[in-house]
Motif scaffolding. Structure first.
Motif, PDB file in Angstrom:
ATOM      1  N   ASP A  51       0.861  -1.165   0.000  1.00  0.00           N
ATOM      2  CA  ASP A  51       0.000   0.000   0.000  1.00  0.00           C
ATOM      3  C   ASP A  51       0.906   1.226   0.000  1.00  0.00           C
ATOM      4  O   ASP A  51       1.994   1.191   0.586  1.00  0.00           O
ATOM      5  CB  ASP A  51      -0.868  -0.038   1.271  1.00  0.00           C
ATOM      6  N   LEU A  52       0.477   2.302  -0.628  1.00  0.00           N
ATOM      7  CA  LEU A  52       1.307   3.504  -0.679  1.00  0.00           C
ATOM      8  C   LEU A  52       1.665   4.008   0.721  1.00  0.00           C
ATOM      9  O   LEU A  52       2.758   4.536   0.942  1.00  0.00           O
ATOM     10  CB  LEU A  52       0.607   4.605  -1.481  1.00  0.00           C
ATOM     11  N   SER A  53       0.769   3.791   1.663  1.00  0.00           N
ATOM     12  CA  SER A  53       1.068   4.241   3.030  1.00  0.00           C
ATOM     13  C   SER A  53       2.269   3.489   3.622  1.00  0.00           C
ATOM     14  O   SER A  53       2.935   3.993   4.527  1.00  0.00           O
ATOM     15  CB  SER A  53      -0.153   4.065   3.936  1.00  0.00           C
ATOM     16  N   ASP A  54       2.596   2.302   3.074  1.00  0.00           N
ATOM     17  CA  ASP A  54       3.763   1.542   3.546  1.00  0.00           C
ATOM     18  C   ASP A  54       5.067   2.259   3.199  1.00  0.00           C
ATOM     19  O   ASP A  54       6.075   2.074   3.879  1.00  0.00           O
ATOM     20  CB  ASP A  54       3.813   0.146   2.896  1.00  0.00           C
ATOM     21  N   VAL A  55       5.072   3.045   2.117  1.00  0.00           N
ATOM     22  CA  VAL A  55       6.313   3.660   1.627  1.00  0.00           C
ATOM     23  C   VAL A  55       6.194   5.172   1.454  1.00  0.00           C
ATOM     24  O   VAL A  55       7.022   5.789   0.797  1.00  0.00           O
ATOM     25  CB  VAL A  55       6.729   3.014   0.279  1.00  0.00           C
ATOM     26  N   TRP A  56       5.183   5.771   2.045  1.00  0.00           N
ATOM     27  CA  TRP A  56       4.926   7.198   1.857  1.00  0.00           C
ATOM     28  C   TRP A  56       6.145   8.065   2.156  1.00  0.00           C
ATOM     29  O   TRP A  56       6.425   9.009   1.430  1.00  0.00           O
ATOM     30  CB  TRP A  56       3.736   7.629   2.711  1.00  0.00           C
ATOM     31  N   GLU A  57       6.890   7.721   3.184  1.00  0.00           N
ATOM     32  CA  GLU A  57       8.055   8.529   3.569  1.00  0.00           C
ATOM     33  C   GLU A  57       9.174   8.472   2.529  1.00  0.00           C
ATOM     34  O   GLU A  57      10.053   9.324   2.513  1.00  0.00           O
ATOM     35  CB  GLU A  57       8.591   8.115   4.951  1.00  0.00           C
ATOM     36  N   LYS A  58       9.117   7.537   1.608  1.00  0.00           N
ATOM     37  CA  LYS A  58      10.133   7.423   0.557  1.00  0.00           C
ATOM     38  C   LYS A  58       9.743   8.174  -0.718  1.00  0.00           C
ATOM     39  O   LYS A  58      10.518   8.220  -1.664  1.00  0.00           O
ATOM     40  CB  LYS A  58      10.376   5.949   0.205  1.00  0.00           C
ATOM     41  N   THR A  59       8.547   8.744  -0.726  1.00  0.00           N
ATOM     42  CA  THR A  59       8.087   9.435  -1.933  1.00  0.00           C
ATOM     43  C   THR A  59       8.548  10.882  -1.932  1.00  0.00           C
ATOM     44  O   THR A  59       8.970  11.414  -0.908  1.00  0.00           O
ATOM     45  CB  THR A  59       6.553   9.404  -2.038  1.00  0.00           C
ATOM     46  N   LYS A  60       8.491  11.512  -3.112  1.00  0.00           N
ATOM     47  CA  LYS A  60       8.833  12.926  -3.215  1.00  0.00           C
ATOM     48  C   LYS A  60       7.836  13.585  -4.158  1.00  0.00           C
ATOM     49  O   LYS A  60       7.220  12.931  -5.006  1.00  0.00           O
ATOM     50  CB  LYS A  60      10.257  13.109  -3.715  1.00  0.00           C
ATOM     51  N   LYS A  61       7.673  14.890  -4.011  1.00  0.00           N
ATOM     52  CA  LYS A  61       6.750  15.625  -4.850  1.00  0.00           C
ATOM     53  C   LYS A  61       7.296  15.724  -6.265  1.00  0.00           C
ATOM     54  O   LYS A  61       8.490  15.918  -6.463  1.00  0.00           O
ATOM     55  CB  LYS A  61       6.539  17.041  -4.310  1.00  0.00           C
ATOM     56  N   VAL A  62       6.408  15.574  -7.226  1.00  0.00           N
ATOM     57  CA  VAL A  62       6.770  15.743  -8.631  1.00  0.00           C
ATOM     58  C   VAL A  62       5.654  16.522  -9.319  1.00  0.00           C
ATOM     59  O   VAL A  62       4.523  16.568  -8.842  1.00  0.00           O
ATOM     60  CB  VAL A  62       6.982  14.399  -9.362  1.00  0.00           C
ATOM     61  N   ARG A  63       5.987  17.139 -10.438  1.00  0.00           N
ATOM     62  CA  ARG A  63       5.000  17.846 -11.247  1.00  0.00           C
ATOM     63  C   ARG A  63       4.931  17.131 -12.593  1.00  0.00           C
ATOM     64  O   ARG A  63       5.960  16.782 -13.160  1.00  0.00           O
ATOM     65  CB  ARG A  63       5.395  19.292 -11.442  1.00  0.00           C
ATOM     66  N   PHE A  64       3.733  16.919 -13.054  1.00  0.00           N
ATOM     67  CA  PHE A  64       3.557  16.328 -14.368  1.00  0.00           C
ATOM     68  C   PHE A  64       2.220  16.767 -14.936  1.00  0.00           C
ATOM     69  O   PHE A  64       1.343  17.211 -14.210  1.00  0.00           O
ATOM     70  CB  PHE A  64       3.665  14.800 -14.323  1.00  0.00           C
ATOM     71  N   GLU A  65       2.108  16.670 -16.243  1.00  0.00           N
ATOM     72  CA  GLU A  65       0.896  17.067 -16.930  1.00  0.00           C
ATOM     73  C   GLU A  65       0.243  15.829 -17.539  1.00  0.00           C
ATOM     74  O   GLU A  65       0.929  14.979 -18.108  1.00  0.00           O
ATOM     75  CB  GLU A  65       1.244  18.060 -18.040  1.00  0.00           C
ATOM     76  N   VAL A  66      -1.049  15.746 -17.408  1.00  0.00           N
ATOM     77  CA  VAL A  66      -1.798  14.636 -17.977  1.00  0.00           C
ATOM     78  C   VAL A  66      -2.723  15.189 -19.056  1.00  0.00           C
ATOM     79  O   VAL A  66      -3.472  16.131 -18.813  1.00  0.00           O
ATOM     80  CB  VAL A  66      -2.637  13.907 -16.902  1.00  0.00           C
ATOM     81  N   VAL A  67      -2.610  14.632 -20.239  1.00  0.00           N
ATOM     82  CA  VAL A  67      -3.511  14.997 -21.325  1.00  0.00           C
ATOM     83  C   VAL A  67      -4.376  13.770 -21.597  1.00  0.00           C
ATOM     84  O   VAL A  67      -3.898  12.768 -22.113  1.00  0.00           O
ATOM     85  CB  VAL A  67      -2.727  15.404 -22.595  1.00  0.00           C
TER      86      VAL A  67
END
Length: 100
Positions: free
Chosen positions: A25-41
């Motif tokens: 689950d993402l909550s298992d590794v949340w502290e390893k994530t970082k903010k990113v910016r991306f565009e979705v079309v």
């Protein structure tokens, strides 16, 4: 998969990524994530056309008898008609209009 991309799962294939996220689950590794910016079309995968109610009911009836969805039936019919038009087997030329 691109080899130079970092991954929380350390997977080498998309199948392995899927297996990892099936078990985590993402909550298992949340502290390893970082903010990113991306565009979705997001492009629509379908275009919708109005169909008269009585014609729609007939299409649904034929689709049920053939064991396919109405969408599938209409798409198959349209593909067939386009192939006929392109191959020169035009059935009667221009379509007759129901409305003047």
């Amino acid at each position: 998969m691109k080899k130079n991309k970092s991954s929380l799962s350390k997977a080498r294939t998309y199948a392995q990524v899927g297996e990892y996220w099936d078990q985590h689950d993402l909550s298992d590794v949340w502290e390893k994530t970082k903010k990113v910016r991306f565009e979705v079309v997001a492009e629509p995968e379908a275009t919708y056309y109005p169909i008269e109610k009585d014609l729609s009911e007939k299409i649904q009836s034929v689709a049920r008898k053939q064991g396919v969805s109405s969408d599938t039936l209409v798409n198959l019919w349209l593909e067939q008609k386009i192939k006929e038009q392109r191959s020169g087997r035009k059935s009667g030329g221009k379509l007759a209009s129901k409305h003047p």
